[in-house]
Design a protein around this motif. Structure first.
Motif, mmCIF file in Angstrom:
data_model
loop_
_atom_site.group_PDB
_atom_site.id
_atom_site.type_symbol
_atom_site.label_atom_id
_atom_site.label_comp_id
_atom_site.label_asym_id
_atom_site.label_seq_id
_atom_site.Cartn_x
_atom_site.Cartn_y
_atom_site.Cartn_z
ATOM 1 N N VAL A 298 18.198 -20.276 10.965
ATOM 2 C CA VAL A 298 18.518 -21.419 10.103
ATOM 3 C C VAL A 298 17.372 -22.421 10.107
ATOM 4 O O VAL A 298 16.938 -22.900 9.049
ATOM 5 N N LEU A 299 16.853 -22.743 11.282
ATOM 6 C CA LEU A 299 15.759 -23.716 11.364
ATOM 7 C C LEU A 299 14.509 -23.191 10.677
ATOM 8 O O LEU A 299 13.775 -23.952 10.038
ATOM 9 N N SER A 300 14.262 -21.884 10.782
ATOM 10 C CA SER A 300 13.114 -21.293 10.096
ATOM 11 C C SER A 300 13.253 -21.433 8.585
ATOM 12 O O SER A 300 12.290 -21.782 7.880
ATOM 13 N N SER A 301 14.465 -21.182 8.059
ATOM 14 C CA SER A 301 14.705 -21.330 6.625
ATOM 15 C C SER A 301 14.563 -22.781 6.191
ATOM 16 O O SER A 301 14.039 -23.072 5.102
ATOM 17 N N LEU A 302 15.021 -23.700 7.037
ATOM 18 C CA LEU A 302 14.887 -25.124 6.706
ATOM 19 C C LEU A 302 13.421 -25.530 6.616
ATOM 20 O O LEU A 302 13.040 -26.323 5.750
ATOM 21 N N ARG A 303 12.612 -24.990 7.495
ATOM 22 C CA ARG A 303 11.174 -25.296 7.430
ATOM 23 C C ARG A 303 10.570 -24.758 6.138
ATOM 24 O O ARG A 303 9.696 -25.397 5.540
ATOM 25 N N THR A 304 11.041 -23.590 5.704
ATOM 26 C CA THR A 304 10.572 -23.026 4.440
ATOM 27 C C THR A 304 10.971 -23.916 3.273
ATOM 28 O O THR A 304 10.165 -24.201 2.370
ATOM 29 N N ILE A 305 12.232 -24.363 3.274
ATOM 30 C CA ILE A 305 12.722 -25.256 2.221
ATOM 31 C C ILE A 305 11.935 -26.555 2.214
ATOM 32 O O ILE A 305 11.515 -27.047 1.158
ATOM 33 N N LYS A 306 11.713 -27.116 3.402
ATOM 34 C CA LYS A 306 10.970 -28.368 3.502
ATOM 35 C C LYS A 306 9.547 -28.201 2.975
ATOM 36 O O LYS A 306 9.051 -29.038 2.211
ATOM 37 N N ALA A 307 8.888 -27.108 3.380
ATOM 38 C CA ALA A 307 7.504 -26.888 2.963
ATOM 39 C C ALA A 307 7.397 -26.763 1.446
ATOM 40 O O ALA A 307 6.501 -27.352 0.823
ATOM 41 N N HIS A 308 8.326 -26.010 0.834
ATOM 42 C CA HIS A 308 8.278 -25.849 -0.623
ATOM 43 C C HIS A 308 8.584 -27.163 -1.326
ATOM 44 O O HIS A 308 7.934 -27.514 -2.324
ATOM 45 N N THR A 309 9.570 -27.893 -0.815
ATOM 46 C CA THR A 309 9.927 -29.185 -1.408
ATOM 47 C C THR A 309 8.759 -30.152 -1.325
ATOM 48 O O THR A 309 8.462 -30.881 -2.285
ATOM 49 N N GLN A 310 8.086 -30.149 -0.206
ATOM 50 C CA GLN A 310 6.953 -31.059 -0.002
ATOM 51 C C GLN A 310 5.787 -30.697 -0.914
ATOM 52 O O GLN A 310 5.230 -31.570 -1.596
ATOM 53 N N ARG A 311 5.428 -29.420 -0.932
ATOM 54 C CA ARG A 311 4.275 -28.985 -1.729
ATOM 55 C C ARG A 311 4.531 -29.129 -3.226
ATOM 56 O O ARG A 311 3.607 -29.394 -4.001
ATOM 57 N N SER A 312 5.795 -28.943 -3.635
ATOM 58 C CA SER A 312 6.129 -29.011 -5.059
ATOM 59 C C SER A 312 6.571 -30.406 -5.493
ATOM 60 O O SER A 312 6.891 -30.611 -6.667
ATOM 61 N N GLU A 313 6.618 -31.329 -4.536
ATOM 62 C CA GLU A 313 7.038 -32.708 -4.805
ATOM 63 C C GLU A 313 8.414 -32.757 -5.457
ATOM 64 O O GLU A 313 8.641 -33.465 -6.441
#
Length: 247
Positions: free
Chosen positions: A162-177
């Motif tokens: 779950v935490l790994s997926s959250l990091r993926t979501i965060k990274a995409h959200t951050q990079r895509s603004e």
């Protein structure tokens, strides 16, 4: 140049932040059952529906209940709903119920597989955590993502996954603004898991409901705003015909 910001759907809360949430933020909203988590999620979704692609992952509600609630409060309901709860029922629970029914009627597991192609184990079950991460990775700016609720994934998969997926979501959200909002019950998960989730997100709002005689007092607590600890605080909250409001 100042970074652009997106509204939370609560004007007074936007004013107490940075005129909203900086684009690229991942937000956690926590609270006990009945505190207003689902309502906050819909209000947040409605705030972006006019200008952003909004994807709403639900694990416990029907599509029509989400849309009807948003209409009741006057929020734009032009959102894409991904109903993980329905998918889970169809892919997992319905098969388990069918297997239980046939066992009760005396049909063997061998017959069950031959006659109905029902998988009793978990090997062929859909990985909804992977679905969540994949669907998020397909979103393009401007977007906002709502996951209501993270509890489903914490109960169904390992904390590490779950935490790994959250990091993926965060990274995409951050990079895509974009903007991402997660809801989670407070006080029910392992403290180390909850701390792990809280460390990943950029902002944390907690909805409090406190018994006061024959009524409830409600607060919205801004617990974390990354790089802006001065923005934290406790604010009286009320539920109105326009949704959640704070003072």
């Amino acid at each position: 140049m100042a970074a652009s910001a997106g509204s939370t759907g609560i004007a007074a809360l936007d004013a107490k932040l940075m005129d909203g949430l900086p684009m690229g933020s991942t937000v956690l909203v926590s609270g006990m059952p009945g505190s207003g988590l689902e309502l906050f999620a819909k209000q947040f979704a409605g705030a972006g529906a006019k200008d952003e692609a909004v994807v709403y992952f639900t694990t416990a509600e029907r599509d029509e209940d989400i849309v009807n609630t948003m209409h009741d409060f006057g929020w734009t309901a032009d959102v894409t709903i991904v109903n993980i709860g329905n998918q889970y029922y169809e892919a997992v629970l319905a098969r388990r119920l069918e297997a239980s029914r046939y066992r009760q009627e005396g049909v063997t597991i061998k017959d069950l597989h031959e006659l109905h192609s029902v998988t009793v184990g978990t090997k062929r079950e859909v990985n909804f955590l992977t679905t969540l991460a994949y669907e998020t990775s397909q979103l393009r700016s401007p977007f906002r993502l709502v996951v209501d609720a993270l509890d489903f994934f914490l109960e169904s998969y390992s904390p590490t996954d779950v935490l790994s997926s959250l990091r993926t979501i965060k990274a995409h959200t951050q990079r895509s603004e974009g903007l991402a909002l997660l809801t989670m019950l407070s006080g029910v998960h392992n403290p180390s898991v909850q701390s792990g989730v809280e460390a990943i997100v950029d902002c944390i709002f907690e909805l409090e409901r406190i018994r006061d005689g024959n009524a409830f007092k409600r607060n919205l607590v801004i617990r974390k705003v990354r790089n802006h600890p001065e923005k934290t605080g406790i604010h009286p909250m009320s539920l109105t015909k326009q949704g959640i409001q704070i003072e």
